[in-house]
Scaffold this motif. Structure first.
Motif, mmCIF file in Angstrom:
data_model
loop_
_atom_site.group_PDB
_atom_site.id
_atom_site.type_symbol
_atom_site.label_atom_id
_atom_site.label_comp_id
_atom_site.label_asym_id
_atom_site.label_seq_id
_atom_site.Cartn_x
_atom_site.Cartn_y
_atom_site.Cartn_z
ATOM 1 N N ALA A 299 0.831 -1.198 0.000
ATOM 2 C CA ALA A 299 0.000 0.000 0.000
ATOM 3 C C ALA A 299 0.870 1.253 0.000
ATOM 4 C CB ALA A 299 -0.919 -0.004 1.219
ATOM 5 N N SER A 300 0.386 2.280 -0.643
ATOM 6 C CA SER A 300 1.123 3.537 -0.659
ATOM 7 C C SER A 300 0.852 4.306 0.619
ATOM 8 C CB SER A 300 0.687 4.385 -1.863
ATOM 9 O OG SER A 300 -0.620 4.902 -1.662
ATOM 10 N N SER A 301 1.539 5.437 0.783
ATOM 11 C CA SER A 301 1.335 6.258 1.971
ATOM 12 C C SER A 301 -0.080 6.806 2.041
ATOM 13 C CB SER A 301 2.352 7.408 1.996
ATOM 14 O OG SER A 301 2.227 8.209 0.826
ATOM 15 N N ASP A 302 -0.804 6.796 0.914
ATOM 16 C CA ASP A 302 -2.214 7.209 0.932
ATOM 17 C C ASP A 302 -3.036 6.306 1.844
ATOM 18 O OD1 ASP A 302 -1.438 9.016 -0.987
ATOM 19 O OD2 ASP A 302 -2.375 7.953 -2.664
ATOM 20 N N TYR A 303 -2.571 5.074 2.039
ATOM 21 C CA TYR A 303 -3.324 4.082 2.817
ATOM 22 C C TYR A 303 -2.450 3.451 3.894
ATOM 23 C CZ TYR A 303 -6.413 4.740 -1.132
ATOM 24 O OH TYR A 303 -7.207 5.307 -2.096
ATOM 25 N N ALA A 304 -1.610 4.249 4.516
ATOM 26 C CA ALA A 304 -0.819 3.870 5.689
ATOM 27 C C ALA A 304 0.357 2.960 5.379
ATOM 28 C CB ALA A 304 -1.705 3.220 6.761
ATOM 29 N N GLY A 305 0.652 2.694 4.109
ATOM 30 C CA GLY A 305 1.776 1.845 3.754
ATOM 31 C C GLY A 305 3.007 2.634 3.359
ATOM 32 N N ARG A 306 4.046 1.917 3.004
ATOM 33 C CA ARG A 306 5.293 2.532 2.547
ATOM 34 C C ARG A 306 5.342 2.682 1.032
ATOM 35 N NH1 ARG A 306 9.966 2.236 5.620
ATOM 36 N NH2 ARG A 306 11.094 1.740 3.701
ATOM 37 N N GLY A 307 4.555 1.869 0.326
ATOM 38 C CA GLY A 307 4.559 1.940 -1.132
ATOM 39 C C GLY A 307 5.851 1.468 -1.752
ATOM 40 N N ASP A 308 6.577 0.572 -1.065
ATOM 41 C CA ASP A 308 7.868 0.104 -1.571
ATOM 42 C C ASP A 308 7.719 -0.788 -2.803
ATOM 43 O OD1 ASP A 308 9.207 1.440 0.419
ATOM 44 O OD2 ASP A 308 9.366 -0.304 1.735
ATOM 45 N N ILE A 309 6.546 -1.372 -2.976
ATOM 46 C CA ILE A 309 6.311 -2.264 -4.114
ATOM 47 C C ILE A 309 5.268 -1.639 -5.024
ATOM 48 C CG2 ILE A 309 5.581 -4.563 -4.849
ATOM 49 C CD1 ILE A 309 6.323 -5.562 -2.053
ATOM 50 N N SER A 310 5.662 -1.328 -6.227
ATOM 51 C CA SER A 310 4.731 -0.819 -7.224
ATOM 52 C C SER A 310 4.643 -1.818 -8.370
ATOM 53 C CB SER A 310 5.168 0.553 -7.747
ATOM 54 O OG SER A 310 6.464 0.479 -8.342
ATOM 55 N N VAL A 311 3.541 -1.779 -9.104
ATOM 56 C CA VAL A 311 3.264 -2.742 -10.156
ATOM 57 C C VAL A 311 3.729 -2.185 -11.497
ATOM 58 C CG1 VAL A 311 1.461 -4.098 -11.289
ATOM 59 C CG2 VAL A 311 1.282 -3.563 -8.845
ATOM 60 N N ARG A 312 4.369 -3.012 -12.281
ATOM 61 C CA ARG A 312 4.760 -2.611 -13.631
ATOM 62 C C ARG A 312 3.517 -2.592 -14.529
ATOM 63 N NH1 ARG A 312 10.352 -2.795 -14.299
ATOM 64 N NH2 ARG A 312 11.467 -3.943 -12.651
ATOM 65 N N SER A 313 3.400 -1.571 -15.341
ATOM 66 C CA SER A 313 2.221 -1.433 -16.200
ATOM 67 C C SER A 313 2.100 -2.595 -17.175
ATOM 68 C CB SER A 313 2.271 -0.107 -16.969
ATOM 69 O OG SER A 313 3.439 -0.039 -17.791
ATOM 70 N N THR A 314 3.220 -3.231 -17.499
ATOM 71 C CA THR A 314 3.168 -4.362 -18.424
ATOM 72 C C THR A 314 2.382 -5.532 -17.856
ATOM 73 O OG1 THR A 314 5.341 -5.052 -17.564
ATOM 74 C CG2 THR A 314 5.311 -3.780 -19.621
ATOM 75 N N PHE A 315 2.303 -5.630 -16.520
ATOM 76 C CA PHE A 315 1.530 -6.708 -15.918
ATOM 77 C C PHE A 315 0.054 -6.560 -16.261
ATOM 78 C CE2 PHE A 315 -0.824 -8.378 -12.124
ATOM 79 C CZ PHE A 315 -0.600 -9.720 -12.383
ATOM 80 N N LEU A 316 -0.431 -5.342 -16.332
ATOM 81 C CA LEU A 316 -1.836 -5.115 -16.644
ATOM 82 C C LEU A 316 -2.174 -5.520 -18.071
ATOM 83 C CD1 LEU A 316 -2.595 -1.724 -14.852
ATOM 84 C CD2 LEU A 316 -2.429 -4.049 -13.926
ATOM 85 N N ASP A 317 -1.163 -5.575 -18.940
ATOM 86 C CA ASP A 317 -1.395 -6.001 -20.326
ATOM 87 C C ASP A 317 -1.800 -7.469 -20.408
ATOM 88 O OD1 ASP A 317 -0.678 -3.448 -21.122
ATOM 89 O OD2 ASP A 317 1.405 -3.993 -21.557
ATOM 90 N N GLU A 318 -1.567 -8.237 -19.327
ATOM 91 C CA GLU A 318 -1.933 -9.644 -19.328
ATOM 92 C C GLU A 318 -3.441 -9.853 -19.170
ATOM 93 O OE1 GLU A 318 0.383 -12.138 -16.766
ATOM 94 O OE2 GLU A 318 2.135 -10.808 -16.851
ATOM 95 N N PHE A 319 -4.150 -8.826 -18.702
ATOM 96 C CA PHE A 319 -5.585 -8.940 -18.481
ATOM 97 C C PHE A 319 -6.355 -8.647 -19.768
ATOM 98 C CE2 PHE A 319 -3.790 -8.138 -14.358
ATOM 99 C CZ PHE A 319 -4.611 -8.801 -13.447
ATOM 100 N N GLU A 320 -7.495 -9.296 -19.930
ATOM 101 C CA GLU A 320 -8.377 -8.991 -21.045
ATOM 102 C C GLU A 320 -9.080 -7.658 -20.805
ATOM 103 O OE1 GLU A 320 -11.076 -12.212 -22.089
ATOM 104 O OE2 GLU A 320 -9.698 -13.646 -21.133
ATOM 105 N N GLU A 321 -9.473 -7.014 -21.877
ATOM 106 C CA GLU A 321 -10.226 -5.780 -21.755
ATOM 107 C C GLU A 321 -11.542 -6.072 -21.021
ATOM 108 O OE1 GLU A 321 -12.113 -2.231 -24.587
ATOM 109 O OE2 GLU A 321 -10.913 -3.865 -25.455
ATOM 110 N N GLY A 322 -11.859 -5.237 -20.063
ATOM 111 C CA GLY A 322 -13.089 -5.405 -19.309
ATOM 112 C C GLY A 322 -12.976 -6.347 -18.125
ATOM 113 N N ASP A 323 -11.784 -6.834 -17.840
ATOM 114 C CA ASP A 323 -11.589 -7.728 -16.701
ATOM 115 C C ASP A 323 -11.790 -6.943 -15.404
ATOM 116 O OD1 ASP A 323 -10.547 -9.439 -14.668
ATOM 117 O OD2 ASP A 323 -9.288 -10.463 -16.140
#
Length: 457
Positions: A299-323
């Protein structure tokens, strides 16, 4: 801040046993404040207190408070996430170069054996339990011990399909409470096969002794669910189907309507949210006990976390449109792409949920060429329907594994455990690399002359 390292050897796990304050009702209340229990176990209430204390300890951050899933994922998700954290011990895991004095590994080992030691105290004192409670106490303690040994075997030993599990070493099996230092205080490492067998024996016994009642503690379906996970890891597909079907067909659990609702966030960080209808077994996180450590790093600092782990946008390309599962991936206020599954500071840590059982059964049935309980495509369509995707008329193994990857992403340490099970490279490393196995902590090696270090360390 993470708690300070506690360098206590396995052979000295005779320290104070944690327990919770008195309850009016047996094992049906939420965990609350801890107290130390140093008196001898003489009554049913003493046994109960030790059992609740074992649950409470299992929820510590280094174990099922989050890190038992965080650590393997960090070792295997380099193509999926970016790590910007400053904790050196976790950076070692991201770099796949864990050292023999890694603090996270040390504390995971220590806390895991403390849980098992407390479970052993319960099992050694069942004669103090009332007849009405004896089976429940025994089943709960064996559930915890079996779950713990399975995950320890996966992290400190080679994968089941990497060489000979009857030869490869895992961790010591200790089935009696440690009360004094003696000749049996220096156990050798058991093999991967022996530790898996112990986990299966404990969980199978728990399955028969626990009831179908759903609460915050393990029931018979929780034991069945973990057994299904173990059997899939071993490639015992018929058994995996059987155990998964027990849970699915029970009707005790149901998928929540919207994927994001499985990870409730009440917009108040101090609010505890109870299990959903999908949660088969989850660690209850409260302000008294601590925090969900997945929140700390995802979680990012917006939600009490450190935000040390962020997701690469390429991972979202694995999902189908509308998932619909894409709803849990959003940019924070600083523009960093985060996974929102762990935004609640006191959100429960899901150890296993119903969706995984559909995926286990689909894969196992497909590999067997069977349709026990349902056809593979029917089970996959259950998962796809909840995600708002069109139904498939047929399914391939690759499609099943893709649904599993997307459905369970960042849960359960599956980036590493599935890569090993499927014999896939983990970054630049083959799944057999010794760098993908935790070292036996140096402090334990120094304290116990009978412990042998893993290859590569």
């Amino acid at each position: 801040m993470k708690k300070l390292r506690s360098y206590i050897k396995i052979i000295t796990v005779v320290s104070a046993i944690t327990a919770l304050t008195a309850c009016k009702k047996q094992l049906d209340l939420k965990p609350h404040d801890q107290i130390d229990a140093t008196d001898a176990i003489t009554t049913d209430k003493d046994v109960q207190s030790n059992l609740i204390g074992a649950y409470n300890r299992a929820g510590l951050s280094y174990i099922y408070g989050g890190d038992v899933f965080l650590m393997p994922d960090l070792m295997a998700s380099q193509s999926v996430v970016k790590w910007s954290g400053t904790f050196q011990d976790l950076t070692e895991m991201v770099n796949q170069r864990v050292t023999i004095n890694n603090g996270y590994v040390d504390n995971y080992w220590l806390d895991a054996y403390r849980v098992n030691n407390q479970a052993n105290y319960v099992l050694a004192n069942l004669d103090k339990a009332t007849a009405a409670n004896k089976n429940s106490y025994e089943g709960q303690a064996k559930f915890l011990r079996g779950l713990m040994y399975f995950d320890m075997a996966r992290l400190f030993g080679k994968s089941w399909n990497d060489g000979d599990p009857n030869v490869n070493l895992a961790v010591p099996i200790v089935l009696k409470p440690t009360t004094v230092i003696g000749t049996d205080s220096y156990p050798s490492r058991s093999t991967v096969a022996q530790v898996y067998a112990q986990a299966i024996a404990d969980l199978t016994d728990a399955e028969t002794k626990l009831t179908t009642s759903t609460s915050f503690y393990a029931n018979t379906y929780a034991a069945s669910a973990i057994l299904a996970r173990i059997y899939l890891q071993q490639g015992q597909y018929a058994k995996a189907v059987t155990e998964a079907t027990k849970v699915i067909s029970s009707g005790a659990y149901s998928l929540v309507a919207n994927y994001a609702d499985e990870f409730p966030f009440p917009n108040q960080n101090a609010v505890h949210v109870d299990n959903t209808t999908e949660d088969i077994f989850a660690i209850q996180v409260t302000a008294q006990q601590g925090v969900n450590d997945l929140n700390t790093f995802y979680a990012s600092s917006d939600y009490a976390g450190r935000g040390d782990i962020s997701v690469r946008s390429t991972f979202l390309d694995e999902f189908e449109e509308g998932d619909g599962r894409l709803a849990v991936y959003n940019e924070d206020s600083g523009g960093s792409l985060q996974v929102d599954k762990f935004d609640n500071l006191y959100g429960n840590v899901r150890v296993i949920r119903l969706a995984e059982l559909y995926l286990i059964r689909a894969e196992a049935n497909f590999r067997l060429g069977t349709s026990t309980g349902a056809t593979p495509v029917e089970d996959i369509n259950v998962i796809r329907a909840r995600a708002g995707l069109t139904a498939l008329t047929s399914v391939t193994l690759d499609q099943i594994l893709k649904e599993r990857r997307l459905e369970l992403a960042f849960e359960g340490g599956f980036f590493l455990h599935d890569a090993k099970r499927l014999k896939q490279n983990v970054g630049a490393l083959p799944y057999t690399s010794p760098r993908l196995v935790f070292p036996i902590p140096l402090l334990e090696i120094n304290a116990n002359k009978n412990l042998k270090q893993n290859d590569g360390y």
